[in-house]
Write a protein that holds these residues in place. Structure first.
Motif, short mmCIF file in Angstrom:
data_model
loop_
_atom_site.label_atom_id
_atom_site.label_comp_id
_atom_site.label_asym_id
_atom_site.label_seq_id
_atom_site.Cartn_x
_atom_site.Cartn_y
_atom_site.Cartn_z
N VAL A 1 -4.72 -66.16 -9.99
CA VAL A 1 -5.66 -65.12 -10.43
C VAL A 1 -6.74 -65.75 -11.29
O VAL A 1 -6.44 -66.56 -12.17
CB VAL A 1 -4.94 -64.06 -11.31
CG1 VAL A 1 -5.92 -62.99 -11.79
CG2 VAL A 1 -3.77 -63.41 -10.57
N VAL B 1 -8.53 -65.09 -14.19
CA VAL B 1 -8.58 -64.16 -15.33
C VAL B 1 -9.97 -64.07 -15.94
O VAL B 1 -10.27 -63.13 -16.67
CB VAL B 1 -7.54 -64.55 -16.44
CG1 VAL B 1 -6.13 -64.35 -15.93
CG2 VAL B 1 -7.76 -65.95 -16.95
N ASP C 1 -12.55 -63.50 -14.27
CA ASP C 1 -13.25 -62.49 -13.48
C ASP C 1 -12.95 -61.13 -14.07
O ASP C 1 -12.20 -60.34 -13.51
CB ASP C 1 -12.80 -62.60 -12.02
CG ASP C 1 -13.55 -61.64 -11.11
OD1 ASP C 1 -14.53 -61.01 -11.57
OD2 ASP C 1 -13.13 -61.53 -9.95
N ASN D 1 -12.73 -57.06 -12.47
CA ASN D 1 -12.01 -57.04 -11.20
C ASN D 1 -10.52 -57.26 -11.38
O ASN D 1 -9.72 -56.85 -10.55
CB ASN D 1 -12.56 -58.10 -10.24
CG ASN D 1 -13.90 -57.68 -9.69
OD1 ASN D 1 -14.09 -56.54 -9.32
ND2 ASN D 1 -14.84 -58.62 -9.66
N THR D 2 -10.12 -57.93 -12.44
CA THR D 2 -8.71 -58.30 -12.58
C THR D 2 -8.02 -57.53 -13.70
O THR D 2 -6.80 -57.56 -13.79
CB THR D 2 -8.57 -59.80 -12.89
OG1 THR D 2 -9.25 -60.07 -14.12
CG2 THR D 2 -9.16 -60.64 -11.78
N TRP E 1 -8.21 -58.42 -16.75
CA TRP E 1 -8.02 -59.37 -17.85
C TRP E 1 -9.29 -59.49 -18.67
O TRP E 1 -10.40 -59.40 -18.13
CB TRP E 1 -7.64 -60.75 -17.29
CG TRP E 1 -6.26 -60.77 -16.72
CD1 TRP E 1 -5.91 -60.54 -15.42
CD2 TRP E 1 -5.04 -60.98 -17.43
NE1 TRP E 1 -4.54 -60.61 -15.29
CE2 TRP E 1 -3.98 -60.88 -16.50
CE3 TRP E 1 -4.74 -61.24 -18.77
CZ2 TRP E 1 -2.64 -61.03 -16.87
CZ3 TRP E 1 -3.41 -61.40 -19.14
CH2 TRP E 1 -2.39 -61.30 -18.20
N ARG F 1 -4.36 -58.43 -21.18
CA ARG F 1 -4.57 -57.14 -20.50
C ARG F 1 -3.67 -56.12 -21.17
O ARG F 1 -2.65 -56.47 -21.76
CB ARG F 1 -4.32 -57.25 -19.00
CG ARG F 1 -2.88 -57.51 -18.61
CD ARG F 1 -2.73 -57.52 -17.08
NE ARG F 1 -1.42 -58.06 -16.70
CZ ARG F 1 -1.07 -58.38 -15.47
NH1 ARG F 1 -1.93 -58.22 -14.47
NH2 ARG F 1 0.12 -58.85 -15.20
#
Ligand code: FOL
Length: 201
Positions: A155, A157, A159, A162-163, A165, A200
Motif C-alpha cells: 500500500v 500510505v 497516497d 485514496n488509502t 492513511w 488511520r
C-alpha cells in the motif's frame, strides 16, 4: 485487551515501495536498523514510568524474514518474536521464537499484555497486516533510490485520500516512538532517507 488491539507496521521502502531484494535488505543503513531496534524495544507510553518486570513488545514476522535476520541477532532480543509459517517449525529448530501457522494465530499469541505489537514483514505478512483494520500505525522509513528490489510493500500510505492513511507531523512521530527523531532527511552510505509516521482512524 484483545478487542482494543492495535498493530504498528514498521518498514523501510523506496519511493516505488521496494522493501527487499534476493531475500535480504537492499541497502545498508545502520542508522535505520538501530532506530528499528530502539523503537521496537521501547515500551509504549502507557507503560511508563517503567513497570517491573518491563512488558516486552511483540514482533510478528514471516518465516523468510525471520531467517533473513543474521543468526547472531535472532530471535531479536528483548522482544517477543512470533514467526508465521504455513508448515510447522522445523524439529531441529528450538530457539526462543514462537511459531504459528496464520496471521490470526500470531495476533492471538501476541495480544493482551499491554506491550506494543509490531508487524515487521515481509511482503506477504505486510499485506495481511494492511488488510487488517487493527493496523492503525505505519512507521515508514522512506529511502531514496531504487536498488532493483524484488519485494514490495502492498500500500502506498503516502497516497492520502485514496488509502485513508494520513501522515502525522514530526512532533507526533517523536511522541509515538518516544525519542527525539531528527527532523528532515538523513544520509548514510550516500543514501538519503526519512523517518515518518502514518496513521488511520
Ligand atoms: N523497518 C525499518 N525501518 N528498517 C528495516 O530495515 C526493517 N527491516 C525489517 C523490518 N522492519 C524494518 C526486517 N529485517 C534486523 C535485521 C533485518 C530485519 C529486521 C531487523 C536486525 O538485525 N535488527 C537488530 C538491529 C541490529 C543493529 O542495530 O544492527 C535489532 O536488534 O533489532
Amino acid at each position: 485487551a484483545l478487542q482494543n488491539l492495535n498493530l504498528t507496521v514498521i518498514v523501510a521502502t523506496t519511493h516505488s515501495l521496494g522493501i527487499g531484494k534476493s531475500g535480504t535488505l537492499p541497502w545498508h543503513l545502520p542508522t535505520d536498523l538501530s532506530y528499528f531496534s530502539r523503537v521496537t524495544k521501547r515500551p509504549p507510553p502507557s507503560q511508563s514510568p517503567s513497570t517491573s518486570p518491563p512488558v516486552l513488545n511483540t514482533l510478528i514476522m514471516g518465516r523468510k524474514t525471520y531467517f533473513s535476520i543474521p543468526p547472531k541477532f535472532r530471535p531479536l532480543p528483548s522482544r517477543r518474536n512470533i514467526v508465521i509459517s504455513r508448515s510447522s517449525r522445523p524439529d531441529s529448530f528450538n530457539d526462543a521464537s514462537t511459531w504459528v501457522t496464520s496471521f490470526p494465530d500470531a495476533i492471538a499469541a501476541a495480544g493482551g499484555d499491554g506491550g506494543r505489537i509490531f508487524v515487521i514483514g515481509g511482503a506477504e505478512i505486510y499485506k495481511l497486516a494492511m488488510e487488517d483494520e487493527r493496523t492503525r500505525n505505519v512507521l515508514l522509513t522512506r529511502v531514496e533510490g531504487e536498488f532493483g528490489c524484488d519485494r514490495f510493500f502492498p500500500v502506498d500510505v503516502r497516497d492520502e485520500g485514496n488509502t485513508g492513511w494520513a501522515q502525522r507531523g514530526h512532533e507526533e512521530l517523536c511522541a509515538f516512538v518516544g525519542e527525539a527523531v531528527p527532523a528532515g532527511a538523513r544520509e548514510e552510505n550516500g543514501v538519503r532517507f526519512w523517518f515518518e509516521l502514518y496513521q488511520r482512524p
